[in-house]
Design an enzyme around this catalytic site. Sequence first.
Site, mmCIF file in Angstrom:
data_model
loop_
_atom_site.group_PDB
_atom_site.id
_atom_site.type_symbol
_atom_site.label_atom_id
_atom_site.label_comp_id
_atom_site.label_asym_id
_atom_site.label_seq_id
_atom_site.Cartn_x
_atom_site.Cartn_y
_atom_site.Cartn_z
ATOM 1 N N ASP A 280 0.834 -1.201 0.000
ATOM 2 C CA ASP A 280 0.000 0.000 0.000
ATOM 3 C C ASP A 280 0.870 1.253 0.000
ATOM 4 O O ASP A 280 1.994 1.232 0.507
ATOM 5 C CB ASP A 280 -0.897 -0.028 1.249
ATOM 6 C CG ASP A 280 -2.092 0.887 1.119
ATOM 7 O OD1 ASP A 280 -2.312 1.449 0.027
ATOM 8 O OD2 ASP A 280 -2.811 1.054 2.114
ATOM 9 N N HIS B 204 3.091 3.524 -8.848
ATOM 10 C CA HIS B 204 2.963 2.091 -9.146
ATOM 11 C C HIS B 204 4.225 1.576 -9.848
ATOM 12 O O HIS B 204 4.669 0.456 -9.585
ATOM 13 C CB HIS B 204 1.729 1.839 -10.028
ATOM 14 C CG HIS B 204 0.432 2.174 -9.347
ATOM 15 N ND1 HIS B 204 0.148 1.762 -8.074
ATOM 16 C CD2 HIS B 204 -0.650 2.892 -9.756
ATOM 17 C CE1 HIS B 204 -1.064 2.199 -7.722
ATOM 18 N NE2 HIS B 204 -1.558 2.896 -8.731
ATOM 19 N N LEU C 5 10.953 -20.898 -5.208
ATOM 20 C CA LEU C 5 10.109 -19.846 -4.628
ATOM 21 C C LEU C 5 8.817 -19.782 -5.422
ATOM 22 O O LEU C 5 8.842 -19.720 -6.649
ATOM 23 C CB LEU C 5 10.842 -18.487 -4.692
ATOM 24 C CG LEU C 5 9.997 -17.225 -4.440
ATOM 25 C CD1 LEU C 5 9.436 -17.201 -3.017
ATOM 26 C CD2 LEU C 5 10.848 -15.963 -4.660
ATOM 27 N N ARG D 240 2.047 -5.177 5.987
ATOM 28 C CA ARG D 240 1.251 -4.139 5.328
ATOM 29 C C ARG D 240 2.014 -2.822 5.420
ATOM 30 O O ARG D 240 2.405 -2.389 6.507
ATOM 31 C CB ARG D 240 -0.123 -3.980 5.968
ATOM 32 C CG ARG D 240 -0.893 -2.853 5.290
ATOM 33 C CD ARG D 240 -2.383 -2.901 5.474
ATOM 34 N NE ARG D 240 -2.972 -1.948 4.530
ATOM 35 C CZ ARG D 240 -4.198 -1.961 4.091
ATOM 36 N NH1 ARG D 240 -5.013 -2.908 4.500
ATOM 37 N NH2 ARG D 240 -4.638 -1.057 3.251
ATOM 38 N N SER E 231 -8.161 -5.732 4.687
ATOM 39 C CA SER E 231 -8.684 -5.380 3.354
ATOM 40 C C SER E 231 -9.047 -6.571 2.472
ATOM 41 O O SER E 231 -8.677 -6.617 1.298
ATOM 42 C CB SER E 231 -7.677 -4.482 2.620
ATOM 43 O OG SER E 231 -7.508 -3.282 3.321
HETATM 44 C C1 FPP Z 1 -1.556 0.342 -3.445
HETATM 45 O O1 FPP Z 1 -1.192 1.668 -3.520
HETATM 46 C C2 FPP Z 1 -1.052 -0.373 -4.616
HETATM 47 C C3 FPP Z 1 -1.815 -0.905 -5.590
HETATM 48 C C4 FPP Z 1 -3.282 -0.833 -5.628
HETATM 49 C C5 FPP Z 1 -1.209 -1.607 -6.720
HETATM 50 C C6 FPP Z 1 0.018 -2.350 -6.381
HETATM 51 C C7 FPP Z 1 0.510 -2.984 -7.584
HETATM 52 C C8 FPP Z 1 1.803 -3.021 -7.964
HETATM 53 C C9 FPP Z 1 2.941 -2.469 -7.225
HETATM 54 C C10 FPP Z 1 2.077 -3.710 -9.222
HETATM 55 C C11 FPP Z 1 1.969 -5.187 -9.007
HETATM 56 C C12 FPP Z 1 2.833 -5.866 -9.891
HETATM 57 C C13 FPP Z 1 3.347 -7.072 -9.684
HETATM 58 C C14 FPP Z 1 4.305 -7.565 -10.648
HETATM 59 C C15 FPP Z 1 3.025 -7.903 -8.520
HETATM 60 P P1 FPP Z 1 -2.350 2.746 -3.597
HETATM 61 O O2 FPP Z 1 -2.505 3.137 -5.010
HETATM 62 O O3 FPP Z 1 -3.564 2.216 -2.920
HETATM 63 O O4 FPP Z 1 -1.697 3.907 -2.769
HETATM 64 P P2 FPP Z 1 -2.429 4.991 -1.879
HETATM 65 O O5 FPP Z 1 -3.201 4.237 -0.828
HETATM 66 O O6 FPP Z 1 -1.291 5.774 -1.315
HETATM 67 O O7 FPP Z 1 -3.302 5.772 -2.817
#
Ligand code: FPP
Length: 255
Positions: free
Chosen positions: A27, A44, A138, A195, A203
């Site tokens: 997060d 991201h 893994l 987390r 969540s």
């Molecule tokens: C939460 O941050 C993150 C996500 C919803 C997306 C996480 C996904 C990735 C990092 C890419 C995944 C890729 C692979 C290869 C596993 P948020 O956008 O909710 O952040 P905020 O709460 O600060 O707005």
Amino acid sequence: MARRRAKDPLADLDPQRLPRHIAVIMDGNGRWAKQRDLPRIEGHAKGIDAVREMVRACRKLDIPYLTLYAFSTENWNRPRAEVEALFGLLVHFLRKELPELEKNEIRLRVIGRLERLPQAVRDEIADAVERTSRNTRLTMTVALSYSGRDELTEAVRRIAAEAVAGKLKPEQIDEALVAAHLLTAGMPDPDLLIRTSGERRVSNFLLWQIAYTEIYVTDVLWPDFGPEQLRAALLDFAGRERRFGQTSEQLGGAD
Ligand code: FPP
């Protein structure tokens, strides 16, 4: 000649006290970007770098299972451009990292309602899953379009269908049978759930599987979560007494 090298933060951890399975709620990508006046997608993209580091760290520490919450069913409500950009990053990651996954004997698994994803993304995922399916060092599981309640509901539906078809008697339904009908069938439950970015919630992530999981919450935002932060989480985990409902005395520990 004296050589000075930065100390590896993962070098001196006690292998006996490491988790076998780490699950992560990644997060804070959006906040990371906002703090820098960048578009959310940059957060991201940086989050993907942190994923790469995490996978390498688990491999190095011989931790056999890593499960990452990449996209919840609720995330479908985000702006379309952000959702599309996230899938674009995922596809880019799969294409770019596949040789490294293969070389390091890493198996990719994906859990969630994949039928909601664009066909091209599903094809890309299916290819990576198939090409890594024989790897055993893994298992990296990515939860995509995932909901813990939906997973449990689907398991109940399938068990009920087997009962109605006469393949199963209600008294045969036990915890092992339920676990075998989950998307994580065959995997051990997570020992440690990390987390990032401070929220103290699960969540809708792996609701059944985290019954006895140790939870570690850090204020660090996911894009900033690197080996130093993982070390802190692993040291914290190593210092905990896992009682699984028993008393300290039963476990032979201090009270
Ligand atoms: C939460 O941050 C993150 C996500 C919803 C997306 C996480 C996904 C990735 C990092 C890419 C995944 C890729 C692979 C290869 C596993 P948020 O956008 O909710 O952040 P905020 O709460 O600060 O707005």
